[in-house]
Design a protein around this motif. Structure first.
Motif, PDB file in Angstrom:
ATOM      1  N   TYR A   1      -0.811 -14.618   2.283  1.00 29.21           N
ATOM      2  CA  TYR A   1      -1.009 -13.174   2.399  1.00 29.21           C
ATOM      3  C   TYR A   1      -2.296 -12.891   3.129  1.00 29.21           C
ATOM      4  O   TYR A   1      -3.351 -13.426   2.793  1.00 29.21           O
TER       5      TYR A   1
ATOM      6  N   CYS B   1      -9.811  -5.432  -2.256  1.00 30.68           N
ATOM      7  CA  CYS B   1      -8.733  -4.505  -2.629  1.00 30.68           C
ATOM      8  C   CYS B   1      -7.918  -5.132  -3.763  1.00 30.68           C
ATOM      9  O   CYS B   1      -7.599  -6.316  -3.739  1.00 30.68           O
TER      10      CYS B   1
ATOM     11  N   LEU C   1      -4.863  -4.985  -4.461  1.00 24.14           N
ATOM     12  CA  LEU C   1      -3.598  -5.593  -4.032  1.00 24.14           C
ATOM     13  C   LEU C   1      -3.848  -6.977  -3.425  1.00 24.14           C
ATOM     14  O   LEU C   1      -3.127  -7.935  -3.723  1.00 24.14           O
ATOM     15  N   ALA C   2      -4.892  -7.073  -2.605  1.00 26.84           N
ATOM     16  CA  ALA C   2      -5.244  -8.383  -2.038  1.00 26.84           C
ATOM     17  C   ALA C   2      -5.644  -9.341  -3.154  1.00 26.84           C
ATOM     18  O   ALA C   2      -5.302 -10.540  -3.115  1.00 26.84           O
TER      19      ALA C   2
ATOM     20  N   HIS D   1       0.815  -1.215   0.000  1.00 22.80           N
ATOM     21  CA  HIS D   1       0.000   0.000   0.000  1.00 22.80           C
ATOM     22  C   HIS D   1       0.850   1.266   0.000  1.00 22.80           C
ATOM     23  O   HIS D   1       0.526   2.230  -0.694  1.00 22.80           O
TER      24      HIS D   1
ATOM     25  N   CYS E   1      -4.851  -9.871   4.198  1.00 20.11           N
ATOM     26  CA  CYS E   1      -5.261  -8.476   4.057  1.00 20.11           C
ATOM     27  C   CYS E   1      -6.036  -8.084   5.297  1.00 20.11           C
ATOM     28  O   CYS E   1      -7.041  -8.702   5.635  1.00 20.11           O
ATOM     29  N   ARG E   2      -5.549  -7.065   5.984  1.00 22.71           N
ATOM     30  CA  ARG E   2      -6.246  -6.583   7.184  1.00 22.71           C
ATOM     31  C   ARG E   2      -6.991  -5.284   6.911  1.00 22.71           C
ATOM     32  O   ARG E   2      -7.235  -4.494   7.831  1.00 22.71           O
ATOM     33  N   GLU E   3      -7.268  -5.033   5.648  1.00 27.47           N
ATOM     34  CA  GLU E   3      -8.060  -3.865   5.251  1.00 27.47           C
ATOM     35  C   GLU E   3      -7.456  -2.556   5.732  1.00 27.47           C
ATOM     36  O   GLU E   3      -8.160  -1.673   6.234  1.00 27.47           O
ATOM     37  N   ILE E   4      -6.151  -2.415   5.573  1.00 27.48           N
ATOM     38  CA  ILE E   4      -5.554  -1.151   6.028  1.00 27.48           C
ATOM     39  C   ILE E   4      -6.034   0.029   5.184  1.00 27.48           C
ATOM     40  O   ILE E   4      -5.903   1.171   5.592  1.00 27.48           O
ATOM     41  N   ARG E   5      -6.616  -0.249   4.038  1.00 26.82           N
ATOM     42  CA  ARG E   5      -7.166   0.855   3.232  1.00 26.82           C
ATOM     43  C   ARG E   5      -8.295   1.574   3.971  1.00 26.82           C
ATOM     44  O   ARG E   5      -8.665   2.680   3.624  1.00 26.82           O
TER      45      ARG E   5
HETATM   46  S1  FES Z   1      -6.633  -3.280   2.060  1.00 24.96           S
HETATM   47 FE1  FES Z   1      -5.585  -5.129   2.345  1.00 24.96          FE
HETATM   48  S2  FES Z   1      -4.453  -5.381   0.561  1.00 24.96           S
HETATM   49 FE2  FES Z   1      -5.469  -3.510   0.284  1.00 24.96          FE
END
Ligand code: FES
Ligand code: FES
Lengths: 157, 157
Positions: free
Chosen positions: B90, B112, B114-115, A12, B92-96
């Motif tokens: 991998y 996302c 990227l995920a 990110h 994804c912890r939803e950092i977006r």
């Molecule tokens: S929010 Fe997790 S990969 Fe983008």
């Protein structure tokens, strides 16, 4: 088989830096606040990206990070391997050569077929990630995303 | 990103069991001696293969393990996932959705990008291993290998 939690951070952050205007940079603090991440640990990961040639670091009071190369020549594989390393997940310890079933050395010149198949699978994973660049990722974002990203990153909102 | 050391053990043990005569079995002790592996820890891994439907266990004094299905319908993926689990590397912890750059929920209905790309790469790895069966592996062994394997496994040499 686990990738470090920081893999998501660096993917990110690199995507975010790819949205800056030419010549602009962002600091560790800005990136940490943007994603609510622990700055000291994020700083380590950003350093790893610099070492891998993905990011460039500028020093000084207004210093920060920017992409070291055009977004079209930075792949997800380079970013992931920058933080996780390049060693394959499967390790062959040549157990075919030990114990009561040990094969003689002359039958072990070639890589064991099982190790070879595990290596092929890892190559499939690598090619998949090597086929996606930051430019490809940016192309999927809504048109208004980059300017919003820049605004929020600078923290001037 | 590392697979457990026992991945090599189970790939080789399954390949060895695929070389038994129909109806024959091999015990944990026999397999442990064949590859010089710690029997108690190997026993755990063999149990995981039974649970995954790759091996069948027979009990009693002459009990042991055999393939639960024909070698042509057991893939390397099934063996590897039996010991390492099926959760993707991998996470994804939803950092977006967190921090100053947090996207509004309505922009996060889709996975996302990227995920999604990381998941695609994992699927490429999985398909690669799902495309190789124990029968494929056996087909690469020298013609004399299975009888030698059986002889050494029984320990009667
Ligand atoms: S929010 Fe997790 S990969 Fe983008
Ligand atoms: S000897 Fe290591 S995978 Fe076969």
């Amino acid at each position: 088989m686990k990738l470090p939690v920081s893999t998501e951070w660096v993917l990110h952050c690199a995507t975010t830096l790819a949205q800056l205007n030419p010549g602009a940079t962002a600091s560790t603090t800005q990136l940490a606040q943007y994603y609510d991440l622990p700055a000291p640990y994020l700083a380590k990961q950003l350093k790893a990206l610099v070492k891998a040639g993905v990011l460039a670091a500028t020093t000084g009071p207004r210093g920060g990070f920017r992409l070291a190369r055009p977004a079209a020549s930075i792949t997800l594989l380079q970013i992931v391997e920058a933080v996780d390393g390049t060693s394959p997940p499967y390790e062959c310890r040549e157990i075919r050569q030990q114990g009561r079933g040990a094969l003689p050395p002359e039958e072990c010149h070639r890589t064991c077929i099982l190790a070879a198949k595990m290596a092929e699978a890892h190559e499939a994973w690598r090619s998949s990630l090597a086929g996606v660049t930051l430019a490809d990722i940016l192309a999927t974002l809504p048109p208004a995303a980059p300017s919003r990203t820049r605004l929020r990153l600078s923290g001037t909102t």
